[in-house]
Design an enzyme around this catalytic site. Structure first.
Site, PDB file in Angstrom:
ATOM      1  N   ASP A  99      11.600   5.288   0.772  1.00  0.00           N
ATOM      2  CA  ASP A  99      10.403   4.474   1.060  1.00  0.00           C
ATOM      3  C   ASP A  99       9.743   4.895   2.323  1.00  0.00           C
ATOM      4  O   ASP A  99      10.580   5.149   3.474  1.00  0.00           O
ATOM      5  CB  ASP A  99      10.682   3.046   1.313  1.00  0.00           C
ATOM      6  CG  ASP A  99       9.511   2.382   1.361  1.00  0.00           C
ATOM      7  OD1 ASP A  99       8.586   2.069   0.582  1.00  0.00           O
ATOM      8  OD2 ASP A  99       9.418   1.526   2.659  1.00  0.00           O
ATOM      9  N   GLU A 113       8.783   9.297  -1.004  1.00  0.00           N
ATOM     10  CA  GLU A 113       7.521   8.643  -1.091  1.00  0.00           C
ATOM     11  C   GLU A 113       6.754   9.378   0.104  1.00  0.00           C
ATOM     12  O   GLU A 113       6.678   8.876   1.264  1.00  0.00           O
ATOM     13  CB  GLU A 113       7.302   7.085  -0.654  1.00  0.00           C
ATOM     14  CG  GLU A 113       5.871   6.833  -0.686  1.00  0.00           C
ATOM     15  CD  GLU A 113       5.456   5.571  -0.119  1.00  0.00           C
ATOM     16  OE1 GLU A 113       4.807   4.817  -0.512  1.00  0.00           O
ATOM     17  OE2 GLU A 113       6.598   5.078   0.976  1.00  0.00           O
TER      18      GLU A 113
HETATM   19  C1  GLC Z   1       6.051   1.708   0.752  1.00  0.00           C
HETATM   20  C2  GLC Z   1       6.012   0.833  -0.360  1.00  0.00           C
HETATM   21  C3  GLC Z   1       5.083  -0.256  -0.244  1.00  0.00           C
HETATM   22  C4  GLC Z   1       5.605  -0.989   1.054  1.00  0.00           C
HETATM   23  C5  GLC Z   1       5.708  -0.150   2.285  1.00  0.00           C
HETATM   24  C6  GLC Z   1       6.585  -0.739   2.978  1.00  0.00           C
HETATM   25  O1  GLC Z   1       4.812   2.276   1.041  1.00  0.00           O
HETATM   26  O2  GLC Z   1       5.787   1.719  -1.481  1.00  0.00           O
HETATM   27  O3  GLC Z   1       5.106  -1.346  -1.471  1.00  0.00           O
HETATM   28  O4  GLC Z   1       4.737  -2.135   0.875  1.00  0.00           O
HETATM   29  O5  GLC Z   1       6.529   1.018   1.899  1.00  0.00           O
HETATM   30  O6  GLC Z   1       7.701  -0.748   3.016  1.00  0.00           O
END
Ligand code: GLC
Length: 570
Positions: free
Chosen positions: A233, A293
């Site tokens: 993440d 991500e």
């Molecule tokens: C990432 C996740 C998202 C979350 C953020 C903070 O972007 O995909 O859903 O709110 O991280 O952890």
């Protein structure tokens, strides 16, 4: 040149190409090689556990719900499931605020339920991946509770604490991506702490080796239990400039009405890559995969996330492809060529829990189901690993909150009405035509949209022309056609603004994919001869109804928004 000569020549060129080292042919590890990594041929499924299946009827999904639907996922053609955070959490950011990294939140079940899920998935040849939230913890995590207690506490330096610039002034101008300041003042110790997301999600200080060691151990804890990898993440945000230099402003405003910022001092710092290399070393000990991500804005940035000699992420998501916001053959063609030029194994997705559903982003309100199939035929036939977002396979739509009072995602509360938050794309899975789409007998945590009456697993399973059956056929082809699994990607008819056509070629086999992305009927004439398929036999593999017809010679006629896939055998 005569036909036979041309054919012989192309066959020898193909044979030559096959003899080249895999890397030169644009594929790092042929999938049938003994050491081929499993994740290259895997179809991933992102599952949001709050919304997948509710086994105890409390309105929130749970792990037993996932376990009881593994056969559905197997039948669909899924090889690995990425479960978004299911660890103990106050749920401010619906699990992305973790208060204990080595347990399961009771609302989802227990560690035993998780082990049972792993065992059942394993029996079906499905791997489980978890979400690794490395940038921040919950403010309720024991590390932060200790950290905020005093300036000398053992965990003080596990987070980012600074004095303000002056009375009531935060240390610098950085803002939280969720709409507020990035700094919160803590009266007990009279300092500010930094949080790129909500105040309840304080950023960890990755410059502290103790943080790194503890977080790497978290991944070991789950690998030892049998987890096959992680989706990492928010990796872009792991590090900040230690001098806290102000970010320069950029033109325009964001959805919260604030001046845009060029986040050069708190995003994508070079130090991120050191951490990724470390995480990768641990992952390699367990034959695990890391999906990132990675919100990159150029192919060079994306390339960097693979690391030199593939030393970082095996699968950084190509968010440039994922966020193409219109159904445009030219735009998709460009993005595919771009990620292919990176040299890494691409990752394709068209939706997730942070962006409006693909059904709404690409649909035109007249041909939505056809477009949903068309998009599936695109990202499931490309060279790379696809990630399906739960519900995409049945054409789930966004169901945005109708009023501010209905909003659950804090982002939507802060930004209403311009920013409605992410509830719309997180609604319960639509299983049947029963109450609440068969998800739960109690009112679910988010409302099921009226479209559940037609777009649900039960109804679509019974309809041969449904989106679900289209997905199943596509995924079957992906698993069985060598050319789709690992064949090279060859763009065809590249100046066509309406139809995206490409060939996947593996040795003497080819799969041709033709996608009419326009609202009008189209005819294409494709040059297959120059790619070694002059006299090939054409066998239709997939056609949406009778949407496409191959007329005499090389022409293919396509109805609006039709996908056509055929096999070429030389
Ligand atoms: C990432 C996740 C998202 C979350 C953020 C903070 O972007 O995909 O859903 O709110 O991280 O952890």
């Amino acid at each position: 040149m005569n036909r036979q000569l041309c054919k012989n020549l192309s066959v020898s060129i193909l044979a030559l190409a096959a003899a080249l080292p895999a890397q030169l042919r644009g594929q790092e590890h042929p999938i049938d090689a003994p050491a081929a990594p499993w994740w290259q041929s895997a179809v991933f499924y992102e599952l949001y556990p709050r919304s997948f299946a509710d086994s105890n009827n409390d309105g929130i999904g749970d792990l037993k719900g996932v376990t009881s639907n593994l056969d559905y996922l197997k039948d669909l053609g899924v090889d690995a499931i990425w479960i978004t955070p299911c660890f103990p959490s106050p749920q401010v950011d619906f699990g992305y605020d973790i208060s204990d990294y080595e347990n399961i939140d009771p609302m989802y079940g227990s560690l035993q339920d998780f082990d049972h899920l792993l065992a059942e998935a394993n029996k079906r040849g499905i791997r489980i991946l978890l979400d690794f939230v490395a940038n921040h913890t919950s403010d309720q995590h024991k590390w932060f509770q200790d950290s905020k207690g005093s300036r000398t506490s053992a965990h003080r330096d596990w987070y980012i604490w600074r004095d303000g610039r002056g009375p009531s002034q935060p240390p610098n101008n950085w803002v939280s991506t969720f709409g507020l300041s990035a700094w919160t003042f803590a009266p007990t110790t009279q300092q500010y702490y930094y949080h790129y997301f909500y105040p309840e999600q304080p950023d960890l200080n990755w410059r502290n080796p103790a943080v790194e060691a503890a977080m790497f151990d978290v991944t070991r804890f789950w690998y030892k239990r049998g987890v096959a990898g992680f989706r990492l993440d928010a990796v872009d945000s792991l590090f900040e400039d230690p001098k806290l230099t102000d970010n320069p402003f950029a033109p325009g405003t964001d959805t919260f009405g604030r001046r845009n910022m060029d986040e050069k001092y708190n995003q994508k710092l070079p130090e991120v890559h050191g951490v990724l290399r470390g995480l990768r070393k641990v992952a390699d000990e367990y034959n695990a995969v890391l999906i990132g991500e990675t919100y990159t804005s150029s192919i060079d940035e994306l390339k960097h996330y693979y690391g030199d000699h593939s030393s970082e992420l095996q699968l950084p998501m190509d968010m440039m492809f994922a966020t193409v916001d219109k159904l445009s053959a030219a735009e998709f063609r460009k993005q595919i060529a771009s990620v292919n030029s990176s040299g890494g194994w691409p990752v394709f997705l068209i939706g997730n829990h942070d962006m409006p559903r693909s059904y709404n982003r690409y649909g035109d309100r007249l041909h939505d189901d056809a477009i949903a199939k068309l998009m599936a035929a695109l990202y499931l036939t490309l060279r790379g690993s696809p990630i399906l977002y739960y519900g995409e396979e049945i054409g789930m739509q966004n169901n945005d909150p109708k009023s501010k009072d209905d909003v659950r995602d804090p982002q939507g509360k802060v930004g209403w009405p311009t920013e409605k938050g992410r509830d719309g794309e997180r609604t319960p899975m639509q299983w049947t035509t029963d109450l609440n789409g068969g998800f739960s007998q109690t009112k679910p945590w988010l409302p099921v949209p009226p479209s559940a009456a037609t777009h649900n697993v039960a109804a679509e399973s019974a309809d041969p022309a449904s989106i679900l059956n289209f997905y199943k056929r596509l995924l079957y082809l992906r698993h069985h056609e060598k050319a789709l699994l690992e064949g090279e990607y060859i763009a065809l008819d590249e100046s066509n603004p309406n139809v995206l056509s490409f060939l996947r070629r593996y040795r003497n086999d080819g799969v041709l994919v033709v996608l009419n992305m326009s609202a009008t009927a189209q005819k294409v004439t494709l040059d297959l001869a120059s790619h070694g398929f002059a006299g090939a036999t054409h066998t239709t593999l997939l056609n949406d109804g009778t949407g496409a017809t191959r007329s005499q010679g090389a022409d293919i006629n396509l109805e609006p928004f039709t996908a056509y896939i055929e096999k070429l055998t030389d």
